[in-house]
Design an enzyme around this catalytic site. Structure first.
Site, mmCIF file in Angstrom:
data_model
loop_
_atom_site.group_PDB
_atom_site.id
_atom_site.type_symbol
_atom_site.label_atom_id
_atom_site.label_comp_id
_atom_site.label_asym_id
_atom_site.label_seq_id
_atom_site.Cartn_x
_atom_site.Cartn_y
_atom_site.Cartn_z
ATOM 1 C CB ALA A 219 -0.765 -0.023 1.242
ATOM 2 N N GLY B 204 0.615 -5.161 0.986
ATOM 3 C CA GLY B 204 -0.593 -4.944 0.358
ATOM 4 C C GLY B 204 -0.479 -5.657 -1.189
ATOM 5 C CD GLU C 215 -2.293 -7.420 3.207
ATOM 6 O OE1 GLU C 215 -1.823 -6.247 3.001
ATOM 7 O OE2 GLU C 215 -2.910 -7.501 4.322
ATOM 8 C CD GLU D 20 1.654 -5.397 5.807
ATOM 9 O OE1 GLU D 20 2.496 -6.187 6.148
ATOM 10 O OE2 GLU D 20 0.956 -5.502 4.906
#
Ligand code: COA
Length: 260
Positions: A66, A112, A115, A135
């Site tokens: 992200a 992300g 993911e 993260e």
């Protein structure tokens, strides 16, 4: 439709969706997430498309996570809605898409990015790919489904180690633990994925959707996957594709499925 952060092309029933922010290692900002949602939705509705390949632009990254610059000043409420909204419009959306999505992981798949790859139905990595959920190094936990989908794919123990150490693993290790299905040299990645897609394209579209839904049901609370399988199996008998598939077998010819 015109997009600014992604590229879309369609050839022979196979769509290729490329996340195109190479200077930011294809990090997922708000706009990219919205555009991916719109593109996946449009491709799902496009009857010329049977399989979707998802990859990153350039040779370095699939998606490096992200976009950290966008949430650096967020409050807990903003963080909660970032995760909830993203999961709804992209990660769960892809997992539940009616058409198979193959992640062609062409480099870093971090946070992300991993993911997103895990929300896809099939994952293939290039030999230079590196995967991880970093993260915890940012004082966060994975928020786009990583704590749920990683243990589903590689088991609880390995997921704990990857998430708690926040380390990256190379493609060959990802293959060994079942995080990806294949590892191929980078120049061959898309062709290899197209090969898988072409095998899928030969099969009955409605049955493909039902298979995705039944397999997904195994991982959803409150759903009985065996019941969903029974009902989807039964419903298949009412489709033209079933009549065509069985007739083609008995007549010793190739089936021509229409998705009806
Ligand atoms: N969010 C925002 N920008 C990112 C990004 C992310 N997740 N990952 C990379 N970028 C940007 C960098 O800031 C840099 O931009 P700049 O040139 O404007 O400074 C550019 O992409 C290139 O990245 P850089 O770090 O210079 O490349 P590198 O080869 O030295 O390192 C990584 C590659 C993947 C190891 C490193 O970029 C990284 O650790 N990224 C963050 C991974 C992460 O924590 N993801 C989880 C987010 S929740």
């Amino acid at each position: 439709m015109d997009y600014t952060t992604i590229l879309v092309s369609v050839q022979e029933n196979i769509a290729t969706l490329t996340i195109n922010r190479p200077t930011k290692l294809n990090a997922l900002n708000k706009e990219t997430i919205t555009e991916l949602h719109d593109a996946f939705k449009a491709l799902e509705q496009n009857s010329a498309v049977r399989v979707i390949l998802l990859t990153g632009s350039g040779e370095k990254a699939f998606v490096a996570g992200a976009d950290i610059s966008e949430f650096a000043n967020f409050s807990s409420d903003e963080g909660t809605s970032l995760a909830a909204h993203g999961q709804e419009i992209l990660f769960d959306f892809v997992q539940n898409l009616k058409k198979p999505v193959i992640a062609a992981i062409n480099g870093f798949a971090l946070g992300g990015g991993l993911e997103l790859a895990m929300a896809c139905h099939i994952r293939v990595a290039s030999d230079n790919a590196k995967m991880g959920l970093p993260e915890l190094t940012l004082g966060l936990i994975p928020g786009y489904g990583g704590t749920q989908r990683l243990p589903q794919l590689v088991g609880k123990g390995r997921a704990m180690e990857m998430i708690l150490t926040a380390g990256m693993i190379p493609a060959d290790e990802a293959l060994k633990i079942g995080l990806v299905n294949h590892v191929v040299p980078q120049p061959e990645l898309l062709t290899f994925c197209e090969g898988i897609a072409l095998k899928i394209v030969k099969n009955a579209p409605l049955a493909i959707t039902k298979a995705i839904q039944s397999i997904n049901a195994n991982f959803k609370d409150g759903e009985n996957g065996f019941e969903i399988e029974i009902n989807s199996f039964g419903a298949s008998f009412d489709t033209k594709d079933f009549k065509e598939g069985t007739a083609a077998f008995l007549e010793k010819r190739k089936a021509q499925f229409t998705g009806e």
